[in-house]
Enzyme design. Structure first.
Site, PDB file in Angstrom:
ATOM      1  N   HIS A 219       0.862  -1.185   0.000  1.00  0.00           N
ATOM      2  CA  HIS A 219       0.000   0.000   0.000  1.00  0.00           C
ATOM      3  C   HIS A 219       0.894   1.230   0.000  1.00  0.00           C
ATOM      4  O   HIS A 219       1.841   1.331   0.783  1.00  0.00           O
ATOM      5  CB  HIS A 219      -0.891  -0.037   1.238  1.00  0.00           C
ATOM      6  CG  HIS A 219      -1.558   1.260   1.565  1.00  0.00           C
ATOM      7  ND1 HIS A 219      -2.437   1.865   0.710  1.00  0.00           N
ATOM      8  CD2 HIS A 219      -1.474   2.073   2.646  1.00  0.00           C
ATOM      9  CE1 HIS A 219      -2.871   2.986   1.263  1.00  0.00           C
ATOM     10  NE2 HIS A 219      -2.291   3.135   2.432  1.00  0.00           N
ATOM     11  N   TYR A 250      -6.150   9.148   1.503  1.00  0.00           N
ATOM     12  CA  TYR A 250      -6.255   9.715   2.840  1.00  0.00           C
ATOM     13  C   TYR A 250      -5.025  10.563   3.110  1.00  0.00           C
ATOM     14  O   TYR A 250      -3.983  10.413   2.456  1.00  0.00           O
ATOM     15  CB  TYR A 250      -6.427   8.638   3.916  1.00  0.00           C
ATOM     16  CG  TYR A 250      -5.277   7.664   4.055  1.00  0.00           C
ATOM     17  CD1 TYR A 250      -4.115   8.015   4.758  1.00  0.00           C
ATOM     18  CD2 TYR A 250      -5.360   6.375   3.536  1.00  0.00           C
ATOM     19  CE1 TYR A 250      -3.064   7.124   4.905  1.00  0.00           C
ATOM     20  CE2 TYR A 250      -4.319   5.481   3.680  1.00  0.00           C
ATOM     21  CZ  TYR A 250      -3.174   5.850   4.370  1.00  0.00           C
ATOM     22  OH  TYR A 250      -2.139   4.967   4.518  1.00  0.00           O
ATOM     23  N   ASP A 536     -29.014 -20.247  16.057  1.00  0.00           N
ATOM     24  CA  ASP A 536     -30.289 -20.939  16.203  1.00  0.00           C
ATOM     25  C   ASP A 536     -30.299 -22.081  15.204  1.00  0.00           C
ATOM     26  O   ASP A 536     -29.803 -21.950  14.079  1.00  0.00           O
ATOM     27  CB  ASP A 536     -31.482 -20.003  16.026  1.00  0.00           C
ATOM     28  CG  ASP A 536     -31.574 -19.406  14.623  1.00  0.00           C
ATOM     29  OD1 ASP A 536     -30.534 -19.316  13.941  1.00  0.00           O
ATOM     30  OD2 ASP A 536     -32.686 -19.016  14.232  1.00  0.00           O
TER      31      ASP A 536
END
Length: 800
Positions: A219, A250, A536
């Site tokens: 990156h 960013y 469940d």
């Protein structure tokens, strides 16, 4: 009883957090080993840019990020400058509003900003480029290496050993159990080994024969020279950390320079076997040479968004390695094959302290009480999801999608198809529109059913909910209630539990009493020791010592397998079998002529083995859509014959094939819960409205003692809400201006004519006719609490 000896492999932010959290809980026979120096070990933590944005669509990931922020602030290892996400497209602006909703749902303060307010928060922005922003005051910069040092220092004070420059060569086992860790400095005995090795994780896991679905990818992170507007800045950062997700970027300040992270370049995977050792690496093993050509688009976009950078230059950069998984989530838990070998992998700085706490609770208490970890459990994967090609392809795609706007129903596109039911060819002939579930191709609706739309008014949802949707979904739901439909239920996990101890075993693990006559079917829950719901299940007794368990996924298989005694066998039979649900008021008219079994005698929640034409089947009188009918199972080789037999016989009864969209609508009309969405490990049966499935008088079972205490005070409830619009799930629910809960499952009820949303609410608000609001993008949608079930409360249609 003495505490176990623990060896933590990896002294990065995760290993350090775990050592701190374990020792804080009294486990001090802990050794942390790392091939590098401490606290800068040479792994991903050592070069991480440190930006912490807490908001995530996952409640668990958000909560772990929040804990990390709180802990790092306490350790003086965090600069809380806030976080700003900006939109430069209308689509991203809508996404920021959705993220604002997540924040309200999970209890994080955020503020939606106008373009002018966004620029006021971050003066480097071009006001003409920004359409709006989302500001999170508690976000900021984590100082990863400082946090490692601080946490290891606390752990050392409690007696933890930290051994830098110890390269792990092997992990010793005996009889399927961990016994020690062999390093180049000698062997360290261990009862428990936790792999926190990050990008080296797959190499370490292979030492015990475990495949870790993790891909290291490079990156790009670059640093500018001096940015004029930052000149003279004496603090490391005065503006919020910044995300420009429309361009995969960013930003963070470093005094008078700017750090730029970029996800828009081509995926650059690296084999864990090719990662250099600490001493062989030029800088550090997790740092590769910067590739300027891959950064060119990022720099152009940066100069447009932040005009002050136009006179600056990119002075330095790295291609830093980080861990990516096949589903964006961390890898946490114990190996199924080797007792005592645990992993805490694919964890970024943002969530590191939260993961450390979760792992410590899990190890010390036997379960995690702070976070729901079902999305993170290492044993969640199907076998095909561990294939090297799959792991690489999905890791690379997830890198590409880091900042993408992902719809809740958006399936993976590649590699597909992987798993197809025996009905797949017929579904293609009916022009099925497939989504994906656990690798299975699962029809969402059938375009061949378009003629059903004639004469029906199917309301169209808003633009977001209308993705992966067709009005045919509504027509299929209505047609199911009018006549009869075939539903492909093959993706439902099926387990065979057999052996002399099967009855006692299942009674010990479930909340129901399965010691009934052959042919009985029991709906019940799997609980953890704290009374939280793990799953469940339906348990069908097919013989004196033979049961079929309808489960939710591989975690159920893992749970049963871990707890079974020697005289019980647990086998996954999903791939070798298939299932079609035949449901609707005309179901008996369709099926009865095909079998000699008297279906009127097969009562609700009963099962039998029979023949449908020439096909041997297991028939269970169950219905997830609230209509008369059966789940009909056969072996995979007979599946196509089963479908064709039912389809041909159904032509005189108006049979259709129906997809998952209709199924979900009908399920919610009937009020049936879905594990993983409506309830998770953090909820108990009484809160979830499933107290009827708990048989306290049957004897002891896992979680019983905890339930006795939890049942005395229910402070929240899973509640049915009715709306005039369709929402998608995870939206906040408001009482006035106060966020009080969040939506779980949601859909339009096509046979009741209202939108349905189930939500977790304070028990004091879970009263019929209570008026509330749901936050949906920039809207507040009226909602009212309704009594459930909404459809057929007397169960007349189910019982036929």
């Amino acid at each position: 009883m003495t505490d176990p000896s623990v060896v933590i492999i990896g002294a990065g932010v995760v290993g350090a957090a775990l050592a701190d959290e374990l020792s804080a809980r009294g486990w001090t026979d802990v050794t942390v080993v790392d091939q590098g120096d401490v606290p800068a070990t040479g792994g991903s933590s050592s070069h991480a840019p440190g930006l912490v944005f807490q908001i995530n669509g996952s409640k668990t990931m958000t909560e772990m990020a929040r804990y990390t922020v709180e802990k790092f602030v306490e350790l003086d290892s965090f600069s809380q400058v806030g976080g700003l996400e900006v939109a430069t497209t209308p689509e991203r602006l809508a996404e920021l509003r959705r993220r604002h909703g997540w924040a309200a749902s999970w209890g994080i303060e955020t503020h939606l900003l106008s373009p002018e307010e966004s620029v006021a928060k971050h003066s480097l922005l071009d006001a003409g480029k920004v359409l709006g922003g989302l500001f999170i005051p508690t976000d900021g910069l984590a100082k990863a290496v400082k946090a490692v040092d601080a946490q290891l220092a606390r752990a050392r004070e409690r007696g933890v050993r930290v051994l830098p420059r110890h390269e792990v060569l092997n992990i010793r086992t005996d009889g399927g159990r961990v016994t020690g860790v062999l390093t180049d400095q000698g062997e360290i005995p261990a009862d428990i080994v936790v792999c926190c090795a990050g990008i080296w994780g797959p190499r370490v896991a292979r030492m015990v024969g475990m495949e870790l679905p993790l891909t290291p990818l490079a990156h790009q992170l670059a640093w500018t020279g001096q940015v004029p507007e930052l000149a003279g800045q004496t603090v490391e950062a005065s503006r919020p950390i910044l995300r420009h997700q429309d361009a995969d970027l960013y930003y963070r300040e470093r005094f008078d320079t700017l750090g730029i992270g970029y996800y828009g370049h081509r995926p650059m995977p690296v084999s864990p076997d090719d990662i250099l050792s600490v001493d062989a690496a030029e800088v550090m093993p997790s740092v590769l040479a910067f590739t300027p050509d891959d950064f060119a688009d990022a720099w152009r976009e940066t100069q447009e968004l932040l005009p002050s950078t136009s006179s600056a230059k990119v002075e330095e950069g790295i291609n830093g390695l980080f861990s990516f998984t096949t589903d964006h989530m961390p890898l946490m838990g114990e190996s199924r094959e080797v007792i005592g070998f645990w992993v805490a992998e694919a964890v970024w700085v943002t969530h590191s302290a939260g993961v450390g706490r979760a792992m410590a609770e899990w190890l010390v208490d036997g379960h995690c009480s702070s976070f729901d970890l079902h999305e993170c459990d290492i044993n969640r994967f199907e076998p095909h999801q561990l294939a090297p090609g799959y792991v690489l392809a999905r890791g690379c795609q997830n890198y590409v999608e880091v900042y993408d706007i992902i719809h809740p129903l958006q399936p993976m596109e590649d590699p597909r198809p992987l798993r197809t039911s025996p009905f797949y060819a017929r579904q293609q002939e009916l022009d099925a529109r497939f989504l994906e579930a656990g690798g299975w191709e699962r029809p969402q609706w059938y375009s061949a059913n378009a003629p059903l739309l004639q004469g029906r008014e199917i309301p169209t949802p808003g633009e977001w909910a209308a993705q992966y949707w067709s009005p045919i979904v509504g027509a299929e739901a209505q047609a199911t209630r009018e006549a009869v439909a075939l539903y492909d239920m093959t993706a439902l996990k099926r387990l065979e539990v057999s052996g002399p101890g099967a009855v006692a075993f299942l009674n010990r693990l479930t909340t129901g009493d399965v010691d009934k006559s052959v042919g009985s079917v029991t709906y019940c829950l799997l609980l953890d020791t704290d009374g939280g719901i793990r799953s469940d299940v339906t348990v069908a007794r097919l013989g004196p010592q033979e049961f079929q368990v309808g489960a939710n996924g591989n975690l159920d298989l893992d749970w049963l397998d871990r707890h079974r005694p020697a005289d019980v066998h647990v086998r996954d039979i999903t791939a070798g079998t298939c299932c079609v649900g035949v449901w609707g008021p005309r179901a008996r008219g369709l099926v009865q002529p095909l079998t000699s079994t008297d279906l009127t005698a097969l009562r609700y929640f009963r099962g039998t083995r029979a023949y449908i034409g020439n096909v041997p089947v297991t028939m269970l009188r169950l219905s997830y859509v609230g209509e008369l009918g059966w789940e009909i199972y056969t072996t995979a080789d007979m599946g196509l014959k089963l479908w064709d037999t039912l389809w041909k016989a159904g032509q005189d009864h108006g049979v259709i094939a129906a997809g998952r969209g209709a199924f979900t609508s009908l399920r919610l009309e009937k009020g049936y819960r879905s594990f993983g969405t409506d309830m998770t490990h953090e909820h108990d049966p009484y809160e979830a409205g499933l107290g009827f499935a708990v048989k306290l008088d049957k004897g002891d079972f896992i979680g019983r003692e905890a339930l006795l205490a939890r049942g005395e005070s229910v402070t929240r409830r899973l509640t049915c809400l009715l709306t005039d619009e369709v929402v998608m799930g995870r939206e906040p629910v408001y009482d006035g201006e106060r966020a009080v809960g969040y939506v779980t499952s949601a859909a339009y009820g096509y046979t009741i004519g209202k939108g349905i949303a189930y939500a977790w609410l304070p028990a004091s608000l879970a009263n019929p006719r209570q008026a509330l609001h749901i936050g949906y993008f920039d809207q507040r949608i009226d909602a009212v609490v309704a009594e459930e079930p909404l459809f057929d409360p007397a169960m007349q249609r189910l019982r036929g």
